[in-house]
Scaffold this active site. Structure first.
Site, PDB file in Angstrom:
ATOM      1  N   HIS A   1      -8.466  -9.078  -4.293  1.00 45.06           N
ATOM      2  CA  HIS A   1      -8.562  -9.881  -5.508  1.00 45.06           C
ATOM      3  C   HIS A   1      -7.604  -9.411  -6.598  1.00 45.06           C
ATOM      4  O   HIS A   1      -7.361  -8.212  -6.775  1.00 45.06           O
ATOM      5  CB  HIS A   1      -9.998  -9.831  -6.048  1.00 45.06           C
ATOM      6  CG  HIS A   1     -10.455  -8.435  -6.383  1.00 45.06           C
ATOM      7  ND1 HIS A   1     -10.267  -7.857  -7.611  1.00 45.06           N
ATOM      8  CD2 HIS A   1     -11.084  -7.509  -5.631  1.00 45.06           C
ATOM      9  CE1 HIS A   1     -10.773  -6.637  -7.624  1.00 45.06           C
ATOM     10  NE2 HIS A   1     -11.276  -6.395  -6.420  1.00 45.06           N
ATOM     11  N   ASP A   2      -7.042 -10.384  -7.292  1.00 49.23           N
ATOM     12  CA  ASP A   2      -6.201 -10.137  -8.469  1.00 49.23           C
ATOM     13  C   ASP A   2      -4.901  -9.410  -8.142  1.00 49.23           C
ATOM     14  O   ASP A   2      -4.237  -8.879  -9.044  1.00 49.23           O
ATOM     15  CB  ASP A   2      -6.964  -9.361  -9.548  1.00 49.23           C
ATOM     16  CG  ASP A   2      -8.268 -10.038  -9.921  1.00 49.23           C
ATOM     17  OD1 ASP A   2      -8.212 -11.138 -10.498  1.00 49.23           O
ATOM     18  OD2 ASP A   2      -9.349  -9.492  -9.629  1.00 49.23           O
TER      19      ASP A   2
ATOM     20  N   GLY B   1      -7.184  -4.259  -4.870  1.00 46.15           N
ATOM     21  CA  GLY B   1      -7.361  -5.123  -6.019  1.00 46.15           C
ATOM     22  C   GLY B   1      -6.450  -4.752  -7.169  1.00 46.15           C
ATOM     23  O   GLY B   1      -6.179  -3.580  -7.422  1.00 46.15           O
TER      24      GLY B   1
END
Length: 258
Positions: A120-121, A138
């Protein structure tokens, strides 16, 4: 628009006429797929997600699913993929989180090899190569033209600078300088004979003991290889397996681990 009859495509998905949705692929709602992008087969897409033009996504890849982050509580975050990317088998790409800007993004002209995980991200630039089974943690940022060697792990929040090369099997816990060649330290040691395995396969106690003595002279005596071999021949009881060990060492072209 070629959509295989076994594919499941949500009516809300926006798919270019020239895109190709392969067998058993699943395309959820709030997904946009650009011209000439091809889902080979068995690809799972979850929105909100945008995929640009001329991408190829190979079987068993999953893009846009919820992140593996305990702080994620279902917020409407997104994933964005650019143009001309190749995403190989079993790649996982997770959407963003509220704590990271709500977006996971991949630019243009990237090669993402089999079994890579993009968390994520994360933000991956253009023209990168991320090799087999690497983990992009992440909030990681990977600059344009960077190459990540196979089975490497990039710790969360780290940055990899433009045109950097990260050697395979690296564990990266700090930023990688742009234009650099970087590899984490590899400590590989021999700890002795594989006694348990040899016992299970019926090798005699005498043979195992001879191998133990040979390995002790090789790895713990402080001798160089030539000296250790001389001592092995002089002091270790004769055994075919010891001769095999010495012959293997003598024929090595890349060197061997001590």
């Amino acid at each position: 628009m070629p959509i295989h009859p076994t594919a499941l495509v949500d009516p809300q998905a926006r798919i270019a006429e020239s895109a190709d949705i392969g067998a058993y692929s699943i395309v959820g709602a709030e997904i946009e797929i650009g011209a000439r992008t091809r889902l080979v087969a068995h690809v799972y897409l979850e929105g909100p997600l945008s995929i640009g033009e001329d991408n190829v996504v190979f079987p068993y890849s999953t893009i846009g699913v919820a992140p593996q982050d305990l702080k994620y509580h279902g917020e409407r975050s997104t994933t964005r993929i650019g143009n001309r990317n190749t995403i190989r088998e079993f790649v996982t790409i997770h959407r963003g989180t509220e704590g990271g800007g709500m977006l996971t993004s991949i630019g243009d002209d990237n090669l993402i090899m089999a079994q890579v995980h993009v968390a994520h991200d994360a933000h991956i630039g253009d023209h990168t190569v991320i090799s087999h089974a690497s983990i992009v943690g992440g909030h990681v940022t990977i600059g344009d033209w960077a190459i990540i060697g196979g089975a490497s792990g990039i710790h969360q929040f780290c940055r990899v600078g433009r045109h950097a090369f990260v050697g395979g099997y690296s564990v990266v816990t700090q930023d990688i300088l742009p234009f650099s060649t970087t590899v984490s330290e590899r400590v590989v040691k021999v700890f002795g004979a594989n006694a348990t395995g040899l016992e299970r396969r019926g090798f005699s106690a005498e043979t195992i003991d001879a191998l133990h003595k040979a390995f002790r002279l090789l790895t713990r005596s402080g001798l160089n290889t030539t000296q250790a071999v001389e001592r092995i021949r002089a002091e270790v009881p004769a055994a075919l397996e010891v001769e095999e060990l010495l012959a293997f060492m003598a024929s090595s072209e890349r060197g061997f681990i001590k």
